[in-house]
Structures are given as structure tokens and as C-alpha cells.
Enzyme design. Structure first.
Site, short mmCIF file in Angstrom:
data_model
loop_
_atom_site.label_atom_id
_atom_site.label_comp_id
_atom_site.label_asym_id
_atom_site.label_seq_id
_atom_site.Cartn_x
_atom_site.Cartn_y
_atom_site.Cartn_z
N LYS A 106 38.21 5.91 48.88
CA LYS A 106 36.68 6.09 48.38
C LYS A 106 36.12 5.23 49.45
O LYS A 106 36.73 4.24 50.03
CB LYS A 106 36.73 5.56 46.98
CG LYS A 106 35.50 5.80 46.32
CD LYS A 106 35.54 7.40 45.60
CE LYS A 106 34.50 7.71 44.97
NZ LYS A 106 34.64 9.00 44.20
N GLY A 218 24.43 12.06 31.36
CA GLY A 218 24.06 12.05 32.61
C GLY A 218 23.59 13.72 32.87
O GLY A 218 23.73 14.43 32.18
N GLY A 220 23.45 14.92 36.34
CA GLY A 220 23.69 15.16 37.75
C GLY A 220 24.63 16.32 37.83
O GLY A 220 24.79 17.15 37.07
N ASN A 221 25.27 16.20 39.32
CA ASN A 221 26.09 17.32 39.59
C ASN A 221 27.07 17.70 38.68
O ASN A 221 27.26 19.02 38.18
CB ASN A 221 26.77 16.95 40.83
CG ASN A 221 27.93 17.94 41.38
OD1 ASN A 221 28.99 17.83 41.13
ND2 ASN A 221 27.31 19.18 41.94
P1 NAD Z 1 24.97 12.26 40.11
O1 NAD Z 1 24.28 11.31 41.07
O2 NAD Z 1 24.86 13.86 40.65
O3 NAD Z 1 24.56 12.14 38.57
C1 NAD Z 1 24.60 11.05 38.15
C2 NAD Z 1 23.71 11.29 36.71
O4 NAD Z 1 24.02 10.14 35.80
C3 NAD Z 1 22.21 11.22 36.82
O5 NAD Z 1 21.74 12.34 35.86
C4 NAD Z 1 21.85 9.92 36.70
O6 NAD Z 1 20.55 9.84 36.29
C5 NAD Z 1 22.57 9.69 35.46
N1 NAD Z 1 22.85 8.26 35.19
C6 NAD Z 1 22.96 7.14 36.04
N2 NAD Z 1 22.97 6.11 35.34
C7 NAD Z 1 22.97 6.37 33.90
C8 NAD Z 1 22.92 5.64 32.81
N3 NAD Z 1 23.09 4.49 32.83
N4 NAD Z 1 22.63 6.39 31.47
C9 NAD Z 1 22.54 7.55 31.69
N5 NAD Z 1 22.70 8.63 32.82
C10 NAD Z 1 22.74 7.86 33.89
O7 NAD Z 1 26.55 11.96 40.04
P2 NAD Z 1 27.83 13.06 39.83
O8 NAD Z 1 28.02 13.48 41.37
O9 NAD Z 1 27.11 14.08 38.85
O10 NAD Z 1 28.99 12.15 39.13
C11 NAD Z 1 28.83 11.56 37.88
C12 NAD Z 1 30.13 10.95 37.69
O11 NAD Z 1 31.19 11.74 37.77
C13 NAD Z 1 30.60 9.84 38.54
O12 NAD Z 1 31.26 8.78 37.90
C14 NAD Z 1 31.13 10.36 39.66
O13 NAD Z 1 32.07 9.46 40.30
C15 NAD Z 1 32.09 11.30 38.90
N6 NAD Z 1 32.64 12.52 39.72
C16 NAD Z 1 32.01 13.09 40.27
C17 NAD Z 1 32.38 14.23 41.11
C18 NAD Z 1 31.70 15.36 41.92
O14 NAD Z 1 32.12 16.25 42.37
N7 NAD Z 1 30.36 15.11 41.79
C19 NAD Z 1 33.79 14.39 41.14
C20 NAD Z 1 34.48 13.68 40.32
C21 NAD Z 1 33.94 12.52 39.59
#
Ligand code: NAD
Length: 427
Positions: A106, A218, A220-221
Site C-alpha cells: 500500500k 459513503g 465514492g467509487n
Molecule cells: P472514494 O474516495 O471514491 O469515496 C469515499 C467516500 O466516502 C466519499 O463519498 C466520501 O465523501 C465518503 N466519506 C469520507 N469520509 C466520510 C465520513 N467520515 N463519513 C461518511 N462518508 C465519508 O473512495 P473509495 O474508492 O470508494 O473507497 C472507499 C473505501 O473502500 C476505502 O476504505 C477504501 O480503502 C476501500 N476500498 C476501495 C477500493 C476501490 O477499488 N476503490 C477497493 C477496496 C477497498
């Protein structure tokens, strides 16, 4: 004063418990409860106003016993090396539990992209690669996006890597845009993967997904595509939440008739923040950030950040909740975990639940190395197959040994990595 949350201590605690159950020897424990290698460095960047700013960057390689390290790079103002260490360790278990030939790594940079121009972010990306270019690559360690990093960041990083190495290496990094070495299906892979495991869990529990309600944290993605597929399967997503940079707080967006992910995505910025005024107009109630956890739902999906279900709020989980699917990494503290276990809620642990992203990243790397790209259908059907097999292996063991799903996932993953380390003659 309460001790601040430390994700690495939590990851080590989880590992120690698995090591104890497996009766692992001391040397294997010492090897796997720490990072194999760590790079800490500074990234000087010339800012748009002509001044220079120095950012702190990290790359942690937890284990490469089963193959090259694999894991995202996170840009976050509160990034710490311990968070990166924890995430690297979880990546090792993640690649092992879905049985792909990769290890765990990471990376991160302490920065806030909200306050950086594209040119400044490009400077950070290129600077990050310059510091570790000899220590990463498709045969050593393959980075990818994570929180607040996207395809464009990956492309800048790939370009810098190729300049340094003097050749084309599209397999160096994953999560690239389609047409530039990216894989079809990668954008939706993590969120879809979450719901493939939810679908299997519902079958096992005899729940009808078409009659189920899901509450998501959340947007996000991960959450966006989890909500999308859950809805396609006939479930009703009742709410999502997000961080609001302007107000410096989080909000939950709830609509009794259900959340429409496409509609919400059209009013969400690239950081996953939803426009409140437009959401209100579309009939969403805007509630406090932690309201998502109190919803009368069958399914809870924390998909934002770590440390979101804790001793302080676990008691708020509604009695209707049957499944918690951990879309985020490390969203549940050990204290909350014990309570969830006690209440008999079916937990799909993070490194299994969100393994769709890394699985598709692995497919992307394979396609890049072959220089031959698959259709979206082919990618997603292979992804479903891998996720379903990973889920079944864990739930079969959990049932057979009458243990918690998280413990079963750890037993499988740690056994695989320990065996690889033994077979290589390391310990
Ligand atoms: P992202 O940055 O696209 O989205 C994160 C989301 O969480 C956003 O909507 C943000 O506004 C929200 N957020 C942040 N802090 C918050 C809070 N305190 N309360 C409520 N919402 C909050 O990130 P992502 O890629 O969707 O990743 C989200 C989680 O999934 C992380 O823990 C990441 O490590 C994990 N993850 C992501 C992937 C991937 O492929 N993107 C894969 C495995 C794990």
C-alpha cells in the site's frame, strides 16, 4: 483520554488472533505481523504560485510470498504510516483469500487533493514514482488507486515510470483509464464484488434480495457501484452518505422510496461529495452523517473509511439488520466486531467483501502483460466467479468450524501466506 484509533494495531491484533488459532510458530508470526519492506520519502513539488512544498510519501510492502505486492495509493490529509501498514497487511490477506498470485502493499501521500490543482497533483504523482521506481513494477509491486486517487493519477505515474525505465510497462500500475491500459469493468469491480458476496450471503440466510433494504455509508467509487448492482438485483437502497468538505462534516442522504444511484451520481463531485441543495430538490432528506447506521435495513454497507463502526455507535444498529458487508477497509473496530458477532449478524469481512477491486486489477495486469484486452462481460463474469468462490470457501469453513466469518477468512488467508513463506524456505 481515549487512545487515538490506530489501524495497524488493529490489523496486528486481528492477525495475532488468527496466528494463535493456527498455532503458528514465532518466526512466521514475526514475519507476517510486520511489513517486509517500507519506503518513507519526501516529494518536493513546485506549486502553481511558484513556491515549493514538500509532501511525505510512503510505500509499504507487507508480503510478497505469494507474488508481487499489490495495493493502492491513497491521498489523504490525515494519512499516517500506520494506516498504510495496516492497509498493506490487509492487501496480503485479500489477495490470498480470493487466491490470486499476488502479495500485499500500500502507498500513500499526506496531502489534500481538494486544495491542489491538477498540475500540483501531477507533480506529487511523478515525484512519488521517482522515489520508488526501482522498488516497484509488475514483477515487484503493482500500485493502484485508492481514496482520492483515480485513473488520471495512475496514468501520470505510469508515464513517469516508463520514462525512468525507458520502455512501455502498462502492467506497472492498475486502475488506468480504459483505452490507456485500463480494464473494462474496473470502475465497477469493487462495488459489484461487494454485492456478489451479499447475494451469496442472502442465499445462505434465506433472504430475498428483492425484498431487502440496504443502507450504505459513503458515496465514492465503492458505494456508488454497490448501490447500483444492489438495485439492479431488486434491493432497495434507502440511504448513502458522504463527507462534505465545505461544512467539514458528513451527511446521510435518505429517501424512503429508495436512492437512485444514477441520479445521485449526476450531482456528486469526483471526491464523492453530493450536492445538498440538488439532493433536497430531488426529494432526499439530509440527516446527520451517522444516520446510515441506524436505518431499519436488512443490510449495512460501510463503504467510506476505516473506524466507522465502533463501541460508540454499534448499539445503534437496528435489530432488523442481518448482514454487514464491509465495503471499506477496516470499518469495524474490534470492540464493535465482538458485539456484531454476539448479536449474530452475518459479517462479510472487508478483505473478502471488497476484494473485487484487486481481483479486477489483477485481470488488468494480466491483460496488460498479454497486450490483449477482454470484453466487459468477460471481466465481470470472471470477477463474479472469483468472488463467489472466495465467499464460499470462507462461509463453508465458518459453518464447518462454527466460527465467525472474519475468523474463517483470516484462517484461510493466513494459512496460504504462511505456507508460501514456509515453502520458499523463509521461515
Ligand atoms: P472514494 O474516495 O471514491 O469515496 C469515499 C467516500 O466516502 C466519499 O463519498 C466520501 O465523501 C465518503 N466519506 C469520507 N469520509 C466520510 C465520513 N467520515 N463519513 C461518511 N462518508 C465519508 O473512495 P473509495 O474508492 O470508494 O473507497 C472507499 C473505501 O473502500 C476505502 O476504505 C477504501 O480503502 C476501500 N476500498 C476501495 C477500493 C476501490 O477499488 N476503490 C477497493 C477496496 C477497498
Amino acid at each position: 483520554m481515549e487512545k487515538p484509533f490506530n489501524a495497524f494495531e488493529m490489523a496486528q491484533k486481528q492477525f495475532d488472533a488468527a496466528a494463535e488459532k493456527l498455532g503458528l510458530d514465532q518466526a512466521t508470526r514475526d514475519l507476517l505481523r510486520n511489513s517486509l519492506r517500507e519506503y518513507h520519502f519526501l516529494i518536493p513539488v513546485r506549486m502553481d504560485d511558484g513556491s515549493y512544498k514538500v509532501f511525505r510519501g510512503f510505500r509499504v510492502q507487507h508480503s510478497d510470498a505469494r507474488g508481487p505486492c499489490k495495493g493502492g495509493i491513497r491521498f489523504h490529509p490525515h494519512e499516517t504510516v500506520d494506516t498504510v501498514r495496516a492497509l498493506a497487511m490487509w492487501m496480503t490477506w485479500k489477495t490470498a483469500v480470493v487466491d490470486i498470485p499476488l502479495g500485499g502493499g500500500k502507498g500513500g501521500v499526506i496531502c489534500d487533493p481538494h486544495n491542489l490543482s491538477d498540475r500540483e497533483q501531477e507533480g506529487i504523482c511523478r515525484g512519488w514514482v521517482r522515489q520508488v521506481a526501482v522498488n516497484v513494477g509488475h514483477e515487484q509491486d503493482v500500485p493502484a488507486p485508492d481514496v482520492m486517487t483515480h485513473g488520471q493519477h495512475m496514468l501520470w505515474m505510469m508515464d513517469e515510470f516508463e520514462r525512468i525505465r525507458g520502455a512501455k510497462y502498462p502492467g506497472f500500475i492498475t486502475g488506468k483509464p480504459v483505452g490507456m491500459g485500463g480494464s473494462l469493468g474496473r470502475t465497477e469491480a469493487t462495488g459489484f464484488g461487494v454485492i456478489y458476496t451479499v447475494r451469496e450471503a442472502m442465499k445462505e440466510l434465506g433472504l430475498d434480495i428483492k425484498k431487502s433494504i440496504g443502507a450504505f455509508q459513503g458515496f465514492g467509487n465503492v458505494s456508488q457501484y454497490a448501490v447500483k448492482l444492489f438495485r439492479e438485483y431488486g434491493g432497495k437502497p434507502i440511504c448513502v452518505s458522504c463527507w462534505d468538505q465545505t461544512d467539514q462534516t458528513s451527511y446521510t442522504f435518505r429517501r424512503e422510496s429508495g436512492v437512485d444511484p444514477d441520479e445521485l451520481m449526476s450531482i456528486t463531485d469526483k471526491y464523492g461529495t453530493i450536492d445538498k441543495a440538488k439532493a433536497r430538490k430531488a426529494g432526499y432528506e439530509i440527516l446527520p452523517g451517522d444516520a446510515w447506521i441506524e436505518q431499519e435495513a436488512d443490510l449495512l454497507v460501510p463503504a467510506a473509511l476505516e473506524n466507522q463502526i465502533s463501541g460508540a455507535n454499534v448499539g445503534k444498529i437496528h435489530k432488523r439488520v442481518r448482514i454487514i458487508a464491509e465495503g471499506a477497509n477496516g470499518p469495524t473496530t474490534p470492540e464493535a466486531d465482538a458485539e456484531i458477532h454476539k448479536r449474530g449478524i452475518f459479517l462479510i469481512p472487508d478483505f473478502l467483501c471488497n476484494a473485487g477491486g484487486v481481483t479486477c486489477s489483477y485481470f488488468e495486469q494480466v491483460q496488460c502483460n498479454m497486450n490483449y484486452f477482454w470484453s466487459r462481460e468477460e471481466v465481470l463474469s470472471k470477477l463474479d466467479e472469483k468472488m463467489t468462490a472466495g465467499f464460499k470457501a470462507v462461509s463453508d469453513l465458518a459453518r464447518k468450524k462454527n466460527i465467525y466469518m472474519r475468523d474463517a477468512a483470516y484462517l484461510i488467508a493466513v494459512t496460504r501466506v504462511a505456507e508460501a513463506s514456509h515453502k520458499r524456505g523463509w521461515v
